[in-house]
Design an enzyme around this catalytic site. Structure first.
Site, PDB file in Angstrom:
ATOM      1  N   GLY A  48       0.859  -1.203   0.000  1.00  0.00           N
ATOM      2  CA  GLY A  48       0.000   0.000   0.000  1.00  0.00           C
ATOM      3  C   GLY A  48       0.883   1.237   0.000  1.00  0.00           C
ATOM      4  CE1 TYR A  53       0.031   8.775   9.038  1.00  0.00           C
ATOM      5  CE2 TYR A  53      -2.252   8.115   8.724  1.00  0.00           C
ATOM      6  CZ  TYR A  53      -1.310   8.919   9.346  1.00  0.00           C
ATOM      7  OH  TYR A  53      -1.689   9.860  10.265  1.00  0.00           O
ATOM      8  CG  PHE A  74      -4.791  -2.434  -6.620  1.00  0.00           C
ATOM      9  CD1 PHE A  74      -4.442  -3.161  -7.739  1.00  0.00           C
ATOM     10  CD2 PHE A  74      -6.053  -2.640  -6.078  1.00  0.00           C
ATOM     11  CE1 PHE A  74      -5.316  -4.063  -8.317  1.00  0.00           C
ATOM     12  CE2 PHE A  74      -6.946  -3.546  -6.651  1.00  0.00           C
ATOM     13  CZ  PHE A  74      -6.574  -4.251  -7.775  1.00  0.00           C
ATOM     14  CG  ASP A 111      -6.018  -7.715  -5.105  1.00  0.00           C
ATOM     15  OD1 ASP A 111      -5.728  -7.195  -4.013  1.00  0.00           O
ATOM     16  OD2 ASP A 111      -7.034  -8.402  -5.287  1.00  0.00           O
ATOM     17  CG  LEU A 139      -3.140  -3.454   1.700  1.00  0.00           C
ATOM     18  CD1 LEU A 139      -3.929  -4.715   1.387  1.00  0.00           C
ATOM     19  CD2 LEU A 139      -2.843  -2.700   0.430  1.00  0.00           C
ATOM     20  CE1 TYR A 234     -11.287   4.716  11.005  1.00  0.00           C
ATOM     21  CE2 TYR A 234     -10.525   3.466  12.906  1.00  0.00           C
ATOM     22  CZ  TYR A 234     -10.381   3.840  11.588  1.00  0.00           C
ATOM     23  OH  TYR A 234      -9.338   3.319  10.847  1.00  0.00           O
ATOM     24  CB  VAL A 270      -7.139  15.040   4.382  1.00  0.00           C
ATOM     25  CG1 VAL A 270      -7.934  14.919   3.082  1.00  0.00           C
ATOM     26  CG2 VAL A 270      -7.755  16.068   5.296  1.00  0.00           C
ATOM     27  CB  THR A 271      -5.631   9.453   3.385  1.00  0.00           C
ATOM     28  OG1 THR A 271      -6.594   8.665   4.063  1.00  0.00           O
ATOM     29  CG2 THR A 271      -4.496   9.797   4.332  1.00  0.00           C
TER      30      THR A 271
HETATM   31  P1  NAD Z   1      -4.666   5.699   1.460  1.00  0.00           P
HETATM   32  O1  NAD Z   1      -5.962   5.529   0.766  1.00  0.00           O
HETATM   33  O2  NAD Z   1      -3.985   7.001   1.378  1.00  0.00           O
HETATM   34  O3  NAD Z   1      -3.628   4.580   0.990  1.00  0.00           O
HETATM   35  C1  NAD Z   1      -3.984   3.244   0.833  1.00  0.00           C
HETATM   36  C2  NAD Z   1      -2.980   2.551  -0.041  1.00  0.00           C
HETATM   37  O4  NAD Z   1      -3.385   1.181  -0.233  1.00  0.00           O
HETATM   38  C3  NAD Z   1      -2.863   3.158  -1.444  1.00  0.00           C
HETATM   39  O5  NAD Z   1      -1.512   3.183  -1.814  1.00  0.00           O
HETATM   40  C4  NAD Z   1      -3.648   2.164  -2.303  1.00  0.00           C
HETATM   41  O6  NAD Z   1      -3.230   2.147  -3.661  1.00  0.00           O
HETATM   42  C5  NAD Z   1      -3.283   0.867  -1.616  1.00  0.00           C
HETATM   43  N1  NAD Z   1      -4.195  -0.229  -1.930  1.00  0.00           N
HETATM   44  C6  NAD Z   1      -5.542  -0.277  -1.772  1.00  0.00           C
HETATM   45  N2  NAD Z   1      -6.016  -1.482  -2.152  1.00  0.00           N
HETATM   46  C7  NAD Z   1      -4.951  -2.199  -2.543  1.00  0.00           C
HETATM   47  C8  NAD Z   1      -4.786  -3.537  -3.026  1.00  0.00           C
HETATM   48  N3  NAD Z   1      -5.821  -4.367  -3.182  1.00  0.00           N
HETATM   49  N4  NAD Z   1      -3.529  -3.944  -3.357  1.00  0.00           N
HETATM   50  C9  NAD Z   1      -2.456  -3.108  -3.232  1.00  0.00           C
HETATM   51  N5  NAD Z   1      -2.553  -1.847  -2.748  1.00  0.00           N
HETATM   52  C10 NAD Z   1      -3.786  -1.401  -2.416  1.00  0.00           C
HETATM   53  O7  NAD Z   1      -4.958   5.279   2.966  1.00  0.00           O
HETATM   54  P2  NAD Z   1      -4.292   5.698   4.363  1.00  0.00           P
HETATM   55  O8  NAD Z   1      -5.205   6.635   5.038  1.00  0.00           O
HETATM   56  O9  NAD Z   1      -2.850   6.034   4.210  1.00  0.00           O
HETATM   57  O10 NAD Z   1      -4.441   4.313   5.150  1.00  0.00           O
HETATM   58  C11 NAD Z   1      -3.371   3.411   5.347  1.00  0.00           C
HETATM   59  C12 NAD Z   1      -3.568   2.736   6.690  1.00  0.00           C
HETATM   60  O11 NAD Z   1      -3.490   3.727   7.728  1.00  0.00           O
HETATM   61  C13 NAD Z   1      -4.939   2.056   6.836  1.00  0.00           C
HETATM   62  O12 NAD Z   1      -4.787   0.872   7.591  1.00  0.00           O
HETATM   63  C14 NAD Z   1      -5.726   3.085   7.636  1.00  0.00           C
HETATM   64  O13 NAD Z   1      -6.794   2.509   8.363  1.00  0.00           O
HETATM   65  C15 NAD Z   1      -4.626   3.593   8.556  1.00  0.00           C
HETATM   66  N6  NAD Z   1      -4.899   4.892   9.226  1.00  0.00           N
HETATM   67  C16 NAD Z   1      -5.348   5.964   8.502  1.00  0.00           C
HETATM   68  C17 NAD Z   1      -5.640   7.147   9.190  1.00  0.00           C
HETATM   69  C18 NAD Z   1      -6.160   8.360   8.460  1.00  0.00           C
HETATM   70  O14 NAD Z   1      -6.695   9.255   9.109  1.00  0.00           O
HETATM   71  N7  NAD Z   1      -6.001   8.457   7.165  1.00  0.00           N
HETATM   72  C19 NAD Z   1      -5.413   7.247  10.575  1.00  0.00           C
HETATM   73  C20 NAD Z   1      -4.909   6.155  11.261  1.00  0.00           C
HETATM   74  C21 NAD Z   1      -4.654   4.969  10.565  1.00  0.00           C
END
Ligand code: NAD
Length: 395
Positions: A48, A53, A74, A111, A139, A234, A270-271
């Site tokens: 991911g 993150y 992905f 994937d 992910l 959440y 924000v993501t």
């Molecule tokens: P994001 O959407 O920015 O990034 C997700 C990544 O996963 C992307 O690179 C996407 O291409 C990849 N991905 C998705 N499906 C895929 C697949 N099937 N195969 C390969 N890659 C795939 O999300 P994020 O907010 O950075 O989240 C990452 C982690 O951090 C998650 O576990 C999320 O719950 C956690 N998190 C996020 C926050 C927040 O506020 N954004 C806070 C705490 C924890």
């Protein structure tokens, strides 16, 4: 082509390569300028890795410890009149900067839940790196096709009973009440399948079986807790059940020996993924206002660089009493949460800009797709067809 943002619901269907590149560069520059831990890993696999993150983790790995990185993404390249996804442009830029800095960086696009991609990654590790000493699992996906072909879809719902609270409509910047309905048992189980720890464990097991992960390697996956107002949505909701499973999986991986697994509880930011959660974007806009005023606001790169160098790879990992890394330490400070609480109770459409950093929210949202970046000429004719150096052009 001239590339402009086209927002549909929670996502933008276009992305700007130059904006993405500039933002990757600024993240790299940030990490280069920070102090680095002495015992950073040297061969890091990030699942991911193209956004949020995961991308920030990859940049922290490469530019804190000089690590070779393999990223699993992905994403889609440009085709016809469509731009590539921003994750594609981010990865293309990251690989180019890494190469210029003499750092190994290769990417597998596909994937991450599939056996095929796990095998491709294992072959690549064996061929190029021998073994990895760290795996970051970042992910955030809406669905997962399991090995037997079953499709599981995750939901962002409550557990047990409905929850009503304020939310923001980001299309017209109005505050309204929203009622989030409870998930069914089947939906909760599906959410755990997608966002819980099963696939993380499958990755670790596959790497161990292929003997491509070092003894004493470190692995981390990311979670969120947040304050009471977001709990029904959440931490106590369907996604929270998946995060509980992730946490239990960390214990199982560590207990099996040879790989030390951690959960890092990160800050709300924000993501692409968080934008889709009801109630949370309003909380984030208020949190941004409070933390920016206090001078404690961090984005993904500040969070991940601090996690890398001050917590996960400090002389001994810095955790709470439950063994979790707490990157939400500044977010959860009592003075921050009390200020957020006050603003939450006061906020309405009329006083939105006084109570929340809405501009900051929108700015971050557009920047996810490479828009609104200083120094980028958005009126210029831009070639959307950018290739990722390690991925063949026939993708
Ligand atoms: P994001 O959407 O920015 O990034 C997700 C990544 O996963 C992307 O690179 C996407 O291409 C990849 N991905 C998705 N499906 C895929 C697949 N099937 N195969 C390969 N890659 C795939 O999300 P994020 O907010 O950075 O989240 C990452 C982690 O951090 C998650 O576990 C999320 O719950 C956690 N998190 C996020 C926050 C927040 O506020 N954004 C806070 C705490 C924890």
């Amino acid at each position: 082509m001239i590339i402009k943002p086209k927002v549909r619901g929670f996502i933008c269907t276009t992305a700007h390569p130059d904006g993405c590149k500039a933002l990757v560069k600024s993240q790299i520059d940030y990490v280069k300028a920070q102090p680095h831990a002495a015992n950073c890993p040297k061969k890091v696999l990030v699942i991911g890795a193209s956004m949020g993150y995961g991308l920030a983790s990859r940049i922290s790995a490469a530019y804190s410890g000089g690590a070779a990185t393999i990223g699993v993404i992905f994403d889609k390249p440009a085709s016809g009149s469509r731009t590539a996804t921003s994750g594609w442009y981010n990865t293309a830029a990251f690989e180019a900067f890494a190469a210029a800095d003499g750092l190994y960086a290769k990417t597998i696009n596909g994937d991450a839940y599939s056996r095929e991609i796990k095998e491709k990654v294992i072959d690549l590790i064996r061929r190029d790196l021998g073994k990895v000493d760290c795996l970051i699992y970042s992910l955030a996906a809406p669905r997962r096709t399991a090995a037997d072909g079953t499709l599981y879809t995750s939901v962002l719902k409550t557990v047990g009973k409905p929850y009503t609270n304020k939310t923001i409509n980001l299309k017209d910047n109005t505050i309204n009440d929203i009622t989030v309905e409870p998930a069914t048992e089947e939906e909760i189980a599906a959410t755990v399948k997608v966002m819980g720890g099963e696939d993380w464990k499958e990755w670790i097991d596959a790497l161990k079986a292929a003997d491509v992960i070092e003894d004493n390697a470190v692995t981390a996956a990311y979670s969120y807790i947040g304050p009471d107002i977001t709990h029904p949505m959440y931490a106590d909701g369907s996604i929270g059940k998946a995060k509980d499973h992730l946490f239990e999986t960390a214990k199982v991986i560590s207990a099996e020996g040879s790989v030390n697994a951690y959960i890092s509880v990160n800050k709300a930011l924000v993501t692409q993924s968080s934008a889709a959660i009801p109630i949370v974007p309003l909380y984030i806009s208020i949190l941004y206002k409070v933390m920016k005023e206090k001078g404690t606001h961090e984005g993904c790169i500040e969070q991940m660089c601090r996690m890398w160098n001050e917590k996960l790879f400090a002389a001994a990992p810095v955790t709470d009493e439950q063994g979790r890394i707490r990157m939400d330490d500044l977010e959860m400070q009592p003075d921050v949460q009390s200020a957020v609480h006050t603003l939450w109770s006061e906020i309405s459409t009329e006083c939105l800009t006084d109570c929340a950093d809405l501009d900051g929210y929108h700015e971050d949202f557009y920047r996810l797709f490479g828009f609104g970046v200083d120094g980028v000429d958005y009126a210029a004719d831009t070639d959307a067809a950018v290739s990722i150096p390690s991925i063949s052009s026939d993708e």
